[in-house]
Design a protein around this motif. Structure first.
Motif, PDB file in Angstrom:
ATOM      1  N   GLY A  65       0.618  -1.335  -0.075  1.00 40.31           N
ATOM      2  CA  GLY A  65      -0.166  -0.072  -0.055  1.00 40.31           C
ATOM      3  C   GLY A  65       1.002   1.138   0.074  1.00 40.31           C
ATOM      4  N   ILE A  66       1.994   1.265   0.775  1.00 40.42           N
ATOM      5  CA  ILE A  66       2.941   2.361   0.619  1.00 40.42           C
ATOM      6  C   ILE A  66       3.572   2.415  -0.572  1.00 40.42           C
ATOM      7  N   ARG A  67       3.907   1.438  -1.194  1.00 43.16           N
ATOM      8  CA  ARG A  67       4.281   1.759  -2.473  1.00 43.16           C
ATOM      9  C   ARG A  67       3.258   2.181  -3.440  1.00 43.16           C
ATOM     10  N   HIS A  68       1.959   1.906  -3.342  1.00 42.58           N
ATOM     11  CA  HIS A  68       1.015   2.364  -4.398  1.00 42.58           C
ATOM     12  C   HIS A  68       0.985   3.896  -4.078  1.00 42.58           C
ATOM     13  N   ALA A 111       3.494   5.844  -2.781  1.00 44.28           N
ATOM     14  CA  ALA A 111       4.637   6.493  -3.498  1.00 44.28           C
ATOM     15  C   ALA A 111       4.472   6.858  -4.937  1.00 44.28           C
ATOM     16  N   MET A 112       4.031   5.654  -5.526  1.00 50.70           N
ATOM     17  CA  MET A 112       3.578   5.802  -7.090  1.00 50.70           C
ATOM     18  C   MET A 112       2.522   6.876  -7.489  1.00 50.70           C
ATOM     19  N   ASP A 113       1.387   6.854  -6.639  1.00 52.42           N
ATOM     20  CA  ASP A 113       0.632   8.050  -6.707  1.00 52.42           C
ATOM     21  C   ASP A 113       1.225   9.247  -6.651  1.00 52.42           C
ATOM     22  N   VAL A 114       2.279   9.781  -5.896  1.00 54.95           N
ATOM     23  CA  VAL A 114       2.825  11.030  -5.958  1.00 54.95           C
ATOM     24  C   VAL A 114       4.112  10.998  -6.984  1.00 54.95           C
ATOM     25  N   GLN A 165      -9.661   6.430  -0.982  1.00 56.72           N
ATOM     26  CA  GLN A 165      -8.967   5.243  -0.672  1.00 56.72           C
ATOM     27  C   GLN A 165      -7.588   5.576  -0.102  1.00 56.72           C
ATOM     28  N   ARG A 166      -6.827   6.560  -0.746  1.00 52.77           N
ATOM     29  CA  ARG A 166      -5.563   6.718  -0.613  1.00 52.77           C
ATOM     30  C   ARG A 166      -5.579   7.298   0.853  1.00 52.77           C
TER      31      ARG A 166
END
Lengths: 141, 114
Positions: A100-103, A105-108, B19-20
């Motif tokens: 989830g933290i990886r996701h 990070a990729m979102d930013v 969700q985020r």
């Protein structure tokens, strides 16, 4: 990877949304890259964590209701088989956490190129394994 | 402006952002919870009860569960959307999901208030 599309797909032009588009549902023809593996495990562990919610709430309620039931919850959690299941659940949590933290990070837009994404996928898998291992040592030693 | 952007121009963005953000809230709570657990190390019933005694911890736990409810709703709803092609079955499953999450939330409220 095999091409499973029917032969006539070149003759008949299919528009998006059309009903009889060719489907590839043979999962064994799909080779999962490590990023995809981390991603599908994120989804699978999320489902597992959701399914276990009532059990967690039940244990919490029993452990908080009286000293006697607290002791029985502790003794349940100390049986070897339950400990093993607890470890599996802990892995599910850790994987969901790190992936989830990886996701996020990729979102930013951090670590988004293919090579970096592959690298962070490995990092996520290793961190999940390490966290589970630490817990295993805590539980059995 | 942000609200308008999220609700009118790109409606899916609200679910995405929720969700985020809920994920982030849960991640922070989880870290604090693990740290608290390893610092306090509750070994008997009294210590375990006092672990849940502080009012700030109860409020944090409630916020955590609210975040979890929204996060689980969006996540499991996506799973249903992807793997349940029958629309009616999908809607029924989604409604069961919502009812379950409300029951869990009531359960948590009751646990935290008693």
């Amino acid at each position: 990877m095999q091409n499973n599309q029917p032969q006539n797909s070149q003759k008949v032009k299919l528009r998006p949304g059309q009903k009889n588009r060719p489907k590839n549902l043979n999962l064994f023809t799909i080779r999962l890259p490590i990023n995809a593996l981390v991603s599908i495990l994120h989804r699978a562990t999320g489902c597992i964590l959701f399914l276990i919610l009532p059990v967690i709430l039940l244990l919490l309620q029993f452990s908080l209701s009286s000293a006697q039931s607290f002791e029985s919850v502790v003794s349940i959690l100390h049986s070897p088989f339950i400990k093993l299941m607890l470890l599996g659940l802990a892995w599910a949590f850790f994987h969901h956490f790190f992936a989830g933290i990886r996701h996020l990070a990729m979102d930013v837009h951090w670590m988004t190129t293919l090579m970096k994404a592959r690298y962070t996928s490995k990092v996520v898998l290793v961190l999940g394994a390490i966290a589970t291992l630490v817990l295993a040592i805590k539980l059995w030693l | 402006m942000l609200i308008e952007l999220l609700t009118e121009r790109y409606p899916g963005m609200r679910a995405w952002l929720t969700q985020r953000l809920t994920g982030l809230v849960m991640a922070i709570y989880s870290i604090v919870a693990l740290l608290r657990f390893f610092i306090i190390q509750p070994e008997n019933y009294e210590a375990w009860v006092s672990f849940f005694q502080p009012i700030w911890w109860r409020i944090a736990s409630l916020i955590f569960w609210l975040a979890l409810s929204m996060h689980a709703w969006l996540g499991i709803r996506d799973v249903f959307k992807d793997y349940v092609p029958n629309y009616v079955v999908q809607r029924v499953l989604q409604n069961i999901l919502v009812v379950l999450l409300w029951i869990y939330l009531a359960w948590v409220l009751w646990l935290l208030l008693v």
